[in-house]
Scaffold this motif. Sequence first.
Motif, PDB file in Angstrom:
ATOM      1  N   THR A   1       0.845  -1.221   0.139  1.00 25.55           N
ATOM      2  CA  THR A   1       0.149   0.064  -0.088  1.00 25.55           C
ATOM      3  C   THR A   1       1.020   1.236  -0.182  1.00 25.55           C
TER       4      THR A   1
ATOM      5  N   TYR B   1       1.572   5.012   0.873  1.00 23.42           N
ATOM      6  CA  TYR B   1       0.946   5.952   1.904  1.00 23.42           C
ATOM      7  C   TYR B   1       1.236   7.619   1.376  1.00 23.42           C
TER       8      TYR B   1
ATOM      9  N   ASP C   1      -1.256   9.824   6.645  1.00 28.05           N
ATOM     10  CA  ASP C   1      -1.806   8.661   6.756  1.00 28.05           C
ATOM     11  C   ASP C   1      -1.536   7.841   8.113  1.00 28.05           C
ATOM     12  N   ARG C   2      -2.497   7.063   8.574  1.00 25.94           N
ATOM     13  CA  ARG C   2      -2.292   6.502   9.767  1.00 25.94           C
ATOM     14  C   ARG C   2      -1.801   5.044   9.333  1.00 25.94           C
ATOM     15  N   PHE C   3      -1.158   4.582  10.215  1.00 32.17           N
ATOM     16  CA  PHE C   3      -0.684   2.741  10.130  1.00 32.17           C
ATOM     17  C   PHE C   3      -0.288   2.362  11.339  1.00 32.17           C
TER      18      PHE C   3
ATOM     19  N   LYS D   1       0.877  -1.740   8.199  1.00 26.09           N
ATOM     20  CA  LYS D   1      -0.456  -2.209   7.917  1.00 26.09           C
ATOM     21  C   LYS D   1      -1.618  -0.884   8.150  1.00 26.09           C
ATOM     22  N   PRO D   2      -2.281  -0.761   6.968  1.00 23.38           N
ATOM     23  CA  PRO D   2      -2.862   0.614   7.106  1.00 23.38           C
ATOM     24  C   PRO D   2      -4.073   0.669   7.988  1.00 23.38           C
ATOM     25  N   ASP D   3      -4.432   1.923   8.597  1.00 21.17           N
ATOM     26  CA  ASP D   3      -5.448   2.099   9.671  1.00 21.17           C
ATOM     27  C   ASP D   3      -6.586   2.423   8.971  1.00 21.17           C
ATOM     28  N   TYR D   4      -7.548   1.679   8.796  1.00 26.58           N
ATOM     29  CA  TYR D   4      -8.745   2.236   7.974  1.00 26.58           C
ATOM     30  C   TYR D   4      -9.741   2.859   8.926  1.00 26.58           C
TER      31      TYR D   4
END
Length: 77
Positions: free
Chosen positions: A5, A7, A11-13, A74-77
């Motif tokens: 992904t 970023y 963006d938060r992860f 890992k993305p924070d959705y």
Amino acid sequence: PYRFTEYKVGDRFYKKHYPVRDFKSSGDKSRKKLCAKLQARYEGPYVVTERVSALVYEAEIRGVPTRVHAINMKPDY
């Protein structure tokens, strides 16, 4: 071929956390009562502060600017 992904700044992860498997003494082992399978796999969320490349990002983790590879994110959705 891995697909990561991408970023953007802001963006938060979540950062991958490697569980403790080796202990220096028996006292350390008694303090960590959870086995490696039950320990948290990710820590965060953190915010991307700079994009170094398509795979390497910089974030402020515990007040220190740290570079993180996309494989450990890992993305924070």
